[in-house]
Write an enzyme that holds these catalytic residues in place. Structure first.
Site, short mmCIF file in Angstrom:
data_model
loop_
_atom_site.label_atom_id
_atom_site.label_comp_id
_atom_site.label_asym_id
_atom_site.label_seq_id
_atom_site.Cartn_x
_atom_site.Cartn_y
_atom_site.Cartn_z
NE ARG A 76 45.87 -60.40 -13.62
CZ ARG A 76 46.73 -59.27 -13.86
NH1 ARG A 76 47.39 -58.56 -12.95
NH2 ARG A 76 47.12 -58.94 -15.16
CG HIS A 120 52.59 -59.76 -16.31
ND1 HIS A 120 51.47 -59.72 -15.16
CD2 HIS A 120 53.40 -58.93 -16.04
CE1 HIS A 120 51.77 -58.51 -14.73
NE2 HIS A 120 52.86 -58.18 -15.16
CD GLU A 165 50.22 -53.04 -16.26
OE1 GLU A 165 51.46 -52.83 -16.53
OE2 GLU A 165 49.51 -52.82 -15.45
CG ASN A 295 46.26 -53.95 -13.98
OD1 ASN A 295 45.40 -54.70 -13.63
ND2 ASN A 295 47.52 -54.52 -14.63
CE1 TYR A 297 50.36 -50.73 -8.90
CE2 TYR A 297 49.57 -50.80 -11.31
CZ TYR A 297 49.88 -51.45 -10.20
OH TYR A 297 50.04 -52.88 -9.98
CD GLU A 372 49.06 -55.31 -12.16
OE1 GLU A 372 49.69 -54.46 -12.00
OE2 GLU A 372 49.23 -56.41 -12.99
O1 IFM Z 1 54.90 -54.72 -11.30
C1 IFM Z 1 54.12 -54.05 -12.20
C2 IFM Z 1 53.32 -55.17 -13.03
O2 IFM Z 1 54.27 -56.28 -13.35
C3 IFM Z 1 52.47 -54.52 -14.04
N1 IFM Z 1 51.59 -53.52 -13.64
C4 IFM Z 1 52.39 -52.60 -12.61
C5 IFM Z 1 53.14 -53.09 -11.67
C6 IFM Z 1 53.83 -52.03 -10.72
O3 IFM Z 1 54.80 -51.53 -11.59
#
Ligand code: IFM
Length: 469
Positions: A76, A120, A165, A295, A297, A372
């Site tokens: 990706r 992006h 995002e 995505n 985290y 992600e």
């Molecule tokens: O590095 C970023 C990415 O560009 C977008 N999503 C989160 C990642 C980590 O912060």
């Protein structure tokens, strides 16, 4: 007990143009808002810029060889709009198109499916000068650009992703200002969010009008999992609702349901009357998707703040005075229990399972893909020349278990892309945060596969996830 991923599960890794490419003034590329922002003193830690980054622009073949060694099935990447249309509109810059065409062909020759993201965050600077995402015109120009890319790369691309995002593009870019273009205007942020929704719809329709139904179409959202501090408190539950509205449903609503949620409009009434939404916009935004990119985290802990209490903002989105949470000024973001990554983000894989199962319940026919997931840690090259990133292996392992848990609970999760293939430019943190499964020595630009990349390669090969100790 060892658990097995299905044979058709899509394995990949992800990157983004400004974070890895460098070569910002080569072959006709125009400036983007991130060039301007990173060159503005005080905006990025250490004064870092993406001028060189990982120099991927000149090292495509070497990086594809890394992917091949990993056994990646998909890659990706994002396309830098200012390489294609340096002014954001008008003439196409052929060398820019050639770069992505060559990347695509080399990926295909290596047996790796290209998954392309059209945006992006590197908006051509001339479009920002004309108003940026708060201006409707930007969405229209994005639709044109998407059509150009669909014509140029056509069905060589496996999945077309419109935006990455949009939450960050709208709220970090125009409300808290910790991202380019660094504006702090809550009403502009909501207008930006709307025009990103519109841009998504226009781009998706442009791709489909060139490629027809055979185009796999997606968008990638960073959806927020907010937990209430006190699950028995109606106020804290309402804070969760509010974050869900301004963080998640502001995009899910138009894109998947063709409308903005009523509670979002009410929550933000003091900021805007939403007069920038024209008839037919939300219907345009609702372009049928093949897959939703997710995505993930970390998670958030929220509570309603009493009128006379101090604001708490441990939301992981920087320490800017202005909040990205437009209309949610009375929500407190509390410090989560650890463990944490080097970003200070809490590690909470259960949040990923909750997110995926919640989406599957709300949109049962829409496949999901993790576009992600990953973690920054303070990696160092050891005396033996290796990078022993056991923390990252554990993070990935636990999140992949969370994906399997969600699948077992009925969520149709079809793939996983680790963020990131390479250490890279982490936006306002510059090069201080390393998310890669490949270490990059920023002096020599040498790539060193970390232990996590070997672990990931083995997982892709066997599809077997052993039980954690
Ligand atoms: O590095 C970023 C990415 O560009 C977008 N999503 C989160 C990642 C980590 O912060």
């Amino acid at each position: 007990m060892t658990r097995t991923f299905p044979a058709d599960f899509r394995w990949g890794s992800a990157t983004a143009s400004y974070q890895i490419e460098g070569a910002v003034a080569e072959d006709g590329r125009g400036p983007s808002i991130w060039d301007t922002f990173s060159h503005t003193p005080g905006k990025v830690l250490g004064g870092d810029t993406g001028d060189v980054a990982d120099d991927h622009y000149h090292r495509v073949s070497e990086d594809i060889a890394l992917m091949r060694d990993l056994g990646l099935q998909s890659y990706r990447f994002s396309i830098a709009w200012p390489r294609i249309q340096p002014a954001g509109s008008g003439p196409v810059n052929q060398p820019g198109l050639d770069f992505y065409s060559r990347l695509t062909d080399e990926l295909l020759a290596a047996g790796i499916a290209p998954v392309a993201t059209l945006y992006h965050w590197d908006l051509p600077q001339p479009l920002q000068d004309a108003g940026g995402w708060p201006a409707r015109e930007t969405a229209l120009r994005f639709g044109d650009y998407a059509g150009i890319m669909a014509e140029a790369l056509g069905d060589r691309i496996s999945v077309w992703t419109t935006l990455n995002e949009p939450w960050c593009a709208a709220y970090l870019g125009y409300a808290s200002g910790v991202h380019a273009p660094g504006i702090t205007d809550p009403a502009a942020a909501l207008a930006a969010a709307h025009h990103l929704n519109l841009a998504h719809g226009l781009a998706g329709r442009a791709v489909r009008s060139v490629l027809g139904e055979r185009a796999e179409l997606s968008v990638t959202l960073n959806l927020h999992v907010a937990r209430p501090e006190n699950p028995d408190s109606a106020d804290d539950l309402d804070a969760v609702r509010q974050i869900d509205a301004v963080g998640n449903r502001v995009f899910l609503g138009p894109m998947l349901e063709g409308r903005y949620p009523d509670d979002l409009i009410a929550d933000t009434a003091a900021v805007t009357d939403w007069g920038f939404v024209q008839d037919g916009d939300t219907a345009t935004a609702q372009v049928p998707l093949s897959v939703l990119g997710v995505n993930f985290y970390s998670t958030m802990l929220v509570a309603r703040r009493a009128a006379d209490a101090p604001a708490v903002r441990a939301d992981g989105h920087g320490v800017a005075e202005a909040s990205p949470w437009v209309g949610a000024e009375t929500v407190n973001f509390l410090q989560q229990p650890g463990p944490y990554t080097a970003m200070g983000w809490n590690i909470d894989p259960q949040g990923l399972t909750n997110l995926l199962t919640g989406l599957a319940r709300r949109y049962p026919d829409l496949p999901l893909m993790i576009t992600e997931n990953g973690a920054a840690f303070d990696d160092v090259v050891d005396d033996d020349g290796g990078v022993h990133d056991a923390d990252r292996v554990s993070y990935l392992h636990r999140h992949l278990e969370a994906v399997l848990d969600a699948r077992d609970a009925g969520a149709n999760v079809t793939g996983y892309f680790v963020w990131s293939l390479l250490d890279n430019f982490e936006w306002s943190y510059g090069y201080s945060k390393r998310f890669g499964i490949t270490y990059v020595d920023y002096r020599t630009l040498q790539r060193i596969p970390k232990d996590s990349s070997k672990w990931y390669a083995e997982l892709i090969r066997t599809r077997q996830l052993p039980a954690l100790d």
